[in-house]
Design an enzyme around this catalytic site. Structure first.
Site, PDB file in Angstrom:
ATOM      1  N   GLU A  93      -9.986 -12.829   5.428  1.00 12.75           N
ATOM      2  CA  GLU A  93      -9.211 -13.776   6.213  1.00 12.75           C
ATOM      3  C   GLU A  93      -8.176 -13.039   7.052  1.00 12.75           C
ATOM      4  O   GLU A  93      -7.599 -12.043   6.628  1.00 12.75           O
ATOM      5  CB  GLU A  93      -8.523 -14.799   5.303  1.00 12.75           C
ATOM      6  N   CYS A 332       1.837 -17.279   3.715  1.00  9.73           N
ATOM      7  CA  CYS A 332       1.988 -16.159   2.790  1.00  9.73           C
ATOM      8  C   CYS A 332       1.559 -16.549   1.376  1.00  9.73           C
ATOM      9  O   CYS A 332       2.029 -17.544   0.823  1.00  9.73           O
ATOM     10  CB  CYS A 332       3.453 -15.713   2.797  1.00  9.73           C
TER      11      CYS A 332
END
Length: 343
Positions: A93, A332
């Site tokens: 990703e 995150c």
């Protein structure tokens, strides 16, 4: 001897020039190839129309080193998350984060992550392998192509621990800086901290931003959140960070994910302040981004502000970073491994 093996992406101008000459082409074609790879983002030699048609057709299947976009999702805040298929079928990703003035790419350095932080989706999914330098650079080119806009900043904060893939990450930094012309000060390397690796990294004397994922104010709590911390006491970690500052003359950024009731209490802020007193550093407080694989909670804004004020009162430079891409699971700690995606 310069190697002619492997993908074209990842090679320097010198290496590409040598490669085209080995193919019986004039040296100037190396500069053309370099431009088409790193500025135009060519995915095959057939796209490079300045090359002779016969030569392009002959080498049409030569590996350039580009991935394929398997899936893309756009968050309401315009952040884009990409699932990229590599040559061996594994998936990584990458995230594109646009603002008015900049386009930042959050890149992965490994397929999965062996660190297994307790609050991180990537760590929950296991680890497959290190990425090669060209696979890291490809993520930046992919985002740049999709946004039709030049990438200005790159952060190594995606899947994986960059310092466990040391050589490839250093090579990727060189390519991003020298070949893609992204300034070193616009690059950020984020690490959980590994014994002996920080000093080794410091000795390269790069002008990048160096970020250490601390996430705890004491050793006991850090071991709970980051299992590998048992091998690297927080005292030694901070001493190595001080040496990094001495060697590079650049400050360290400490990333601190705030988990409600776990590490966000006033006593934790005071303890952290005591560690960082007089330290040339900056603390990034990051309210936790929820994942389904863990039961931690995001702190409320009042606790976040209280934590920040305590650090400020102790003369610690601090800011709060609210992650982008939360609703697309692109923030995150939310990036998944290929294993979870494929299942």
């Amino acid at each position: 001897m310069i190697s002619t093996e492997g993908t074209l992406l990842g090679k320097s101008l010198e290496e590409l020039t040598y490669w085209v000459q080995q193919q019986g082409q004039p040296a100037y074609r190396g500069k053309q190839l370099h431009q088409w790879l790193y500025q135009k983002g060519a995915r095959s030699l057939e796209e490079i129309h300045v090359f002779p048609k016969v030569w392009r057709k002959k080498l049409s299947n030569y590996p350039v080193g580009r991935s394929t976009i398997n899936y893309r999702i756009i968050s309401p805040d315009a952040t884009r998350k990409y699932l990229l298929s590599l040559d061996d079928g594994l998936i990584i990703e990458a995230v594109g984060i646009p603002t008015t003035k900049r386009l930042t790419v959050c890149v992965s350095s490994q397929v999965g992550c062996p660190i297994a932080c307790d609050f991180c989706a990537t760590g929950k999914g296991g680890y497959d392998r290190n990425l090669k330098a060209h696979e890291i650079v490809d993520q930046v080119l992919t985002v740049q192509e999709d946004f039709q806009r030049r990438v200005s900043h790159v952060v190594f904060m995606g899947m994986g621990e960059p310092l466990l893939n040391f050589e490839a990450v250093i090579s990727a930094v060189r390519i991003l800086n020298q070949d893609m012309r992204i300034g070193q000060r616009s690059l950020t390397i984020s690490t959980v901290g590994l014994p002996q690796k920080i000093i080794r990294f410091a000795n390269y004397n790069l002008q990048v931003t160096f970020a250490v994922s601390l996430h705890a104010s004491n050793q006991t709590l850090r071991e709970k959140l980051i299992p590998s911390a048992i091998h690297y006491p927080i005292k030694q970690l901070l001493e190595d960070c001080q040496k990094y500052v001495e060697i590079t003359k650049r400050r360290v950024t400490f990333e601190y994910i705030l988990l409600e009731g776990v590490n966000d209490l006033p006593e934790h802020a005071i303890e952290l302040s005591n560690h960082l007193r007089g330290f040339q550093s900056h603390v990034n407080l990051i309210p936790y981004n929820p994942i389904k694989e863990a039961n931690y909670q995001r702190p409320n804004q009042r606790n976040t502000q209280t934590f920040m004020k305590i650090l400020q009162q102790h003369k610690v430079t601090v800011s709060v970073r609210y992650s982008r891409g939360l609703k697309a699971n692109a923030a995150c700690g939310q990036l998944q491994s290929s294993r979870l995606f494929l299942n």
